[in-house]
Write an enzyme that holds these catalytic residues in place. Structure first.
Site, PDB file in Angstrom:
ATOM      1  N   LYS A 175       0.832  -1.199   0.000  1.00  9.92           N
ATOM      2  CA  LYS A 175       0.000   0.000   0.000  1.00  9.92           C
ATOM      3  C   LYS A 175       0.869   1.252   0.000  1.00  9.92           C
ATOM      4  CE  LYS A 175      -1.717  -1.834   3.627  1.00  9.92           C
ATOM      5  NZ  LYS A 175      -2.454  -2.285   4.833  1.00  9.92           N
ATOM      6  N   THR A 208      -7.512   8.803   9.213  1.00 12.53           N
ATOM      7  CA  THR A 208      -7.174   7.617   8.405  1.00 12.53           C
ATOM      8  C   THR A 208      -7.017   6.362   9.270  1.00 12.53           C
ATOM      9  OG1 THR A 208      -4.819   8.216   8.564  1.00 12.53           O
ATOM     10  CG2 THR A 208      -6.023   8.971   6.606  1.00 12.53           C
ATOM     11  N   GLY A 210      -7.505   2.925  10.664  1.00 14.63           N
ATOM     12  CA  GLY A 210      -8.162   1.720  10.170  1.00 14.63           C
ATOM     13  C   GLY A 210      -8.164   1.551   8.670  1.00 14.63           C
ATOM     14  N   THR A 211      -7.432   2.403   7.952  1.00 15.02           N
ATOM     15  CA  THR A 211      -7.435   2.282   6.487  1.00 15.02           C
ATOM     16  C   THR A 211      -6.889   0.932   6.024  1.00 15.02           C
ATOM     17  OG1 THR A 211      -5.327   3.470   6.449  1.00 15.02           O
ATOM     18  CG2 THR A 211      -7.302   4.750   5.965  1.00 15.02           C
ATOM     19  N   GLY A 212      -5.812   0.466   6.664  1.00 23.31           N
ATOM     20  CA  GLY A 212      -5.225  -0.804   6.253  1.00 23.31           C
ATOM     21  C   GLY A 212      -6.154  -1.971   6.498  1.00 23.31           C
ATOM     22  N   CYS A 213      -6.781  -2.000   7.670  1.00 28.21           N
ATOM     23  CA  CYS A 213      -7.744  -3.059   7.991  1.00 28.21           C
ATOM     24  C   CYS A 213      -8.904  -3.041   6.995  1.00 28.21           C
ATOM     25  CB  CYS A 213      -8.304  -2.862   9.399  1.00 28.21           C
ATOM     26  SG  CYS A 213      -7.077  -2.876  10.722  1.00 28.21           S
TER      27      CYS A 213
END
Length: 270
Positions: A175, A208, A210-213
């Site tokens: 990412k 932002t 929790g964007t990865g989850c």
């Protein structure tokens, strides 16, 4: 009626922005029935993590088995696994049930900088879990830890993707949100032969968390429906872009993204 089902094996975020809470919201918004196996309960909000309370290995195993024998997930996502023993258990259960659609989000550090994975667990993640992954979704800091290299340019990102692929994952998705360069966020997907990029406009915001989850959960949801990895990533990119742009603006620190923005704005991917 065939119902697509996805299991998330991760930590609980009391603030609701990341972890199993983000995963379940994402699954729901994408029309997938979500199930959980909780690895740890965290006390956290937008200002940081105030406490991490891991469950026992027995509790984790029993949750996974309970879901597996009755509800039979079509895809499985892993998030915060906390320690080496949990990672090894999860890998063993994945092999036991012969699950194939495994999305590994190697959660290591919270948005505020707190460590969510014990150092000795990194080796277990690399040797036990990554070889079972259909997709692994590290951000740049996580990819640096997993590869032992600095990633400051696009070419270095491609080199890191190759190294991660060699560790066993079928697809590597690095990412680009932590990349400081440019007004465009570029996510890089690699399958051992081909590189694909997925671009989005960078929005300057502190909201932002929790964007990865959420991004990995969206990939999991789409793959549980039978979508290809590239189709799933394309939808996930649109989902997280909408979640970041349509801000909720809650909390005094790193606020959560808006999980209902994708559906609210009737966004479609072609």
């Amino acid at each position: 009626m065939t119902v697509s089902r996805a299991l998330t094996i991760a930590g609980s975020d009391s603030g609701g922005g990341a972890g199993i809470q983000a995963d379940l919201k994402t699954f729901q918004e994408l029309g997938v029935f979500g199930m959980t196996a909780i690895t740890a309960v965290t006390a956290q909000n937008t200002l940081g993590v105030q406490g991490v309370y891991p469950l026992t290995i027995e509790a984790l195993k029993t949750q996974i088995d309970s879901v597996a024998v009755d509800l039979q997930p079509n895809a499985v996502k892993t998030g915060m696994l906390f320690n080496a023993e949990m990672i090894q258990l999860v890998a063993e259960r994945i092999r036991y049930y012969n699950w194939e659609n495994i999305i590994v989000d190697p959660v290591m550090i919270a948005k505020g900088g707190q460590s969510l994975l014990q150092e000795e667990a990194v080796e277990a993640l690399i040797t036990s879990l990554m070889p079972l992954a259909k997709v692994i979704t590290p951000n740049i800091p996580e990819a640096e830890v997993l590869t032992g290299m600095k990633i400051q340019t696009f070419e270095q990102k491609k080199e890191a993707a190759k190294k991660l692929f060699d560790l066993g994952a079928t697809f590597v998705m690095i990412k680009g949100g932590h990349d400081p360069n440019g007004e465009v966020v570029i996510d890089l997907l690699y399958d051992g032969q081909r590189f694909d990029t997925f671009e989005g406009v960078r929005k300057e915001t502190k909201h932002t968390h929790g964007t990865g989850c959420t991004f990995a959960a969206a990939i999991t949801a789409e793959m549980s429906k039978g979508k290809s990895v590239r189709e799933a990533v394309k939808t996930a990119k649109a989902f997280i872009q909408a979640a970041i742009e349509d801000q909720l603006g809650i909390g005094g620190g790193h606020g959560p993204t808006n999980h209902w923005a994708f559906k609210k704005n009737n966004i479609t991917t072609v």
